[in-house]
Enzyme design. Structure first.
Site, PDB file in Angstrom:
ATOM      1  N   HIS A  37      39.776  41.555  38.270  1.00 17.08           N
ATOM      2  CA  HIS A  37      39.762  42.091  39.772  1.00 17.08           C
ATOM      3  C   HIS A  37      38.767  40.809  40.335  1.00 17.08           C
ATOM      4  CE1 HIS A  37      36.040  44.168  39.201  1.00 17.08           C
ATOM      5  NE2 HIS A  37      36.630  44.756  38.024  1.00 17.08           N
ATOM      6  N   GLU A  76      39.429  46.796  42.939  1.00 16.67           N
ATOM      7  CA  GLU A  76      39.201  47.699  41.580  1.00 16.67           C
ATOM      8  C   GLU A  76      38.132  48.533  41.487  1.00 16.67           C
ATOM      9  OE1 GLU A  76      38.377  49.017  37.570  1.00 16.67           O
ATOM     10  OE2 GLU A  76      36.927  47.878  38.817  1.00 16.67           O
TER      11      GLU A  76
END
Lengths: 469, 469
Positions: free
Chosen positions: A281, A327
């Site tokens: 991420h 995330e």
């Protein structure tokens, strides 16, 4: 020679067809040699470290919803294109962006002292003057759960349970409800605010942030993490008598903020619609520069895929790199799975690198694959790199691929050494100096080996899982 | 049997005269046994750790000039009295108190980033909006000194020289001019503000404060320390192109603030006017709770003297414990020396514990004493405790006894292991959890052995030094 190995050998021979030296009837060792060579190149490749160095230096923090994250998305697209990835693009989604404000806490009364705190992601704000109350301190989360309704009326609940250091991060898993669920559990018992000992294994005055999850129907109270020495200070003071604390938090939420999942591919030569999906991420928490979480992860999958892109011939399947875009507040995985719902059946396997920058010490494959020819070959390749094949199946592969997994996509877990990951996780201390380039490169090597093998073969993890049952 | 040993044995026998078991003609081993027993008791005595735990918990930070330091003085007097010290009192002095205000720094422009900084003690404030300028970055202090006058006009000078980790703290000594003198050196070359890489050996986002010394006649510019990861970030960014930084500091100075040197004594039985002076400093920097600097030091000398006070009989000479009141800004030592100018000739020896909480690994005596009977006996006692007698004389004994030393008072240096002292020195991280009680107790043991031997004997360090020349 098993069928799967014949297929693998044929695949690698096909992939290498421009180089006449690999014959279609080459022994299975040929593929091992090829993939082992890929791993060895990864050990001497500066690309992954360069990637995370540039990201953390030129962008720094990149909390989803901030201008810095928007810059990171442009930076990542340019990087992927420059490295030769195809189909580079960013897939937008909207989410409610939580933005940190001021944050402070102090003990008030006859022994005034500053406390190092940081707001939990998603926390509501306090009043502009803060909330001031006597604390109720619980040494374990179970002690809080055992408190009667109403027993915390008007109090600031404080939970000082320790998080256990563990290589596999299991200490974080065990302690996670203290941060995620504790605020609502305290609120249901009457608390007006919530503090926890940071979920971390260090002893620095740098508190660990992280998201909370308010329970529907429970009052939403402000919640923050104490640095670990400050939690210990509160324990000592609380043992002497009543302690009053004033907490000030002024975060805000922007509804319908934009984020993007950044994608780049190495298109498969034979079966481009079959996808080996690897990701990390791009967003980070805002306190540090997101070096180990998750600059390292995006660097690892970038570095692994880039090495494969540099081979003379492409694997049969497509390798798709996804740099997820939110995330930390748990939005990007669902956005991705929703956008790619129709495609889930074509995703051969998905994996996410989101556990720091240290070496991979074991690999957990989807159920049934460890004892397959694929598993045995992978084991031969990663053992010399210092990683073992774990016989246990991967139960999960990362927050951003959980929704894909629910949709039936097999997941892999390349387990990195997390012994010191939670010393700096979600703190201001998550900076580039915490990354050892040699260990990062080992992780790239294992990721490149797995990814290449999965993309060059026709391994079917779904059928292996079905057969194993 | 040497004269000095006869005297020592006679002294200990006299001190123990109420206990008929020690005869006046006891062999020299008797004193060794007595003092070794004292050291062994120190190893199992929780008093020193209790002292620093209580000080850092119930008071916390205690920068001289703050209300917290005033409370610490009252706390210390009460502690000394409760432990049986005599003549407990506080000796007032006034000084200009520097009080920290807001402090922040950020990189401005196309890659805005927060930088972790802390003002240097004594720094002037910036304008209310801060000072913003392009930086000139120097990798060594010598590079700054080599810059021409005017070459830094309008710039923020940044020095990123590393401090070397060393057990004896010599890395700090070598780097100290960067902090103390760098601001004026930069100002003389035209700089409008000054930043240095923290004088520290860690890699955390917690900058190290500490005092500066402006040079008379040079412009006084605001000065702050960068956390070490932030200094490294600036190096990387400066290598790519111009970097602009905005620095905000709002400290204030209170003229004629009050502080106190807190004193407690164990009066000598035979020669109470002869003084063995041991001290530490009660004040601390304001960022942490002053656990290792110098809660540990005051705890060590307290613990050592308290054990001696608990012996059946007092030594012949007076043991005076001084808890100095403004070491960090360099005022308490001069105040003490000035107030006790007439008494300096009666101070047998002075020592200060101000180098953390770890074990004493060597002892440096005043010149000429290492090879004396006193030195040999001390060596016999401290060797089993894990400390050596260093043959080199003590060149200094601590900031608060430097003025006494200049007035002719012999000084001793009990050298503690400082390998990790500068990881947390002058930072928010200087908290109780950094103290290992077992190592602290070893330091108490060595201090108690030295202090007792010096007080029970008639060793004359001045004449030993004169003879040695």
């Amino acid at each position: 020679m098993s069928n799967i190995l014949r297929i693998l050998v044929a695949a690698i021979a096909l992939a290498a067809s421009a180089r006449a030296t690999i014959a279609t009837d080459a022994p299975p060792n040929s593929l091992v040699v090829t993939v082992s060579g890929l791993g060895q190149r990864a050990l001497d490749d500066p690309a992954a470290f360069d990637f995370v160095q540039s990201l953390t230096t030129e962008i720094g923090q990149r909390l989803a919803g901030t201008e810095a994250h928007r810059r990171a998305v442009g930076w990542a697209e340019a990087r992927l294109k420059a490295a030769g990835f195809e189909n580079v693009h960013s897939e937008p989604f909207t989410f409610p962006a939580w933005i940190r404000g001021d944050e402070s806490a102090e003990i008030v009364g006859s022994v005034p002292q500053h406390l190092a705190v940081t707001a939990l992601g998603g926390s509501v704000a306090t009043d502009a003057n803060g909330v001031e109350a006597e604390i109720s301190l619980f040494r374990t989360y179970d002690d809080l759960l055992a408190a009667a309704p109403g027993s915390l009326n008007g109090k600031i609940a404080v939970v000082t349970q320790h998080m256990v250091r563990a290589q596999d991060g299991s200490g974080y898993g065990a302690a996670n409800p203290i941060r995620r669920l504790g605020p609502s559990e305290a609120a249901k018992r009457g608390a007006v605010a919530y503090l926890l000992r940071s979920l971390g294994t260090d002893s620095h005055r740098l508190p660990h942030t992280g998201a909370l999850n308010y329970e529907d129907g429970a009052p939403r109270i402000p919640a923050a993490a104490l640095a670990i020495p400050d939690a210990e200070q509160l324990e000592r003071l609380a043992a002497k008598g009543p302690v009053r604390v004033r907490l000030l938090l002024t975060p805000t939420v922007q509804a319908n903020a934009s984020s993007w999942n950044v994608v780049g591919e190495i298109k498969g030569k034979e079966r481009p619609d079959e996808i080996v999906l690897i990701g990390g991420h791009l967003d980070s928490w805002d306190l540090g520069t997101g070096a180990t979480d998750d600059g390292a992860g995006v660097a690892i999958v970038f570095g692994a895929a880039r090495l494969i892109a540099g081979l003379p011939n492409r694997p049969g399947r497509t390798i798709r790199v996804v740099l997820f875009g939110a995330e930390e507040m748990n939005f990007s995985g669902a956005a991705y799975a929703q956008a790619h719902e129709a495609e889930a059946g074509k995703i051969v396997v998905a994996g996410e690198a989101d556990f720091g920058a240290r070496n991979v010490y074991s690999v957990q494959l989807p159920g049934g694959a460890a004892s397959s020819d694929f598993g045995r070959m992978l084991d031969r390749i990663i053992t010399p790199l210092g990683a073992n094949l774990d016989r246990r199946p991967a139960l999960g592969g990362g927050d951003d691929i959980r929704e894909l997994q629910k949709a039936g996509v097999p997941v892999v877990s390349l387990r990195q050494d997390g012994s010191d990951y939670f010393d700096t996780h979600h703190t201001a201390d998550d900076t580039l100096d915490k990354i050892d380039p040699k260990q990062l490169d080992q992780a790239v090597a294992v990721w490149s080996a797995f990814t290449y093998l999965a993309a060059v073969s026709d391994v079917n993890f779904r059928s292996l899982a079905a057969t194993a049952k």
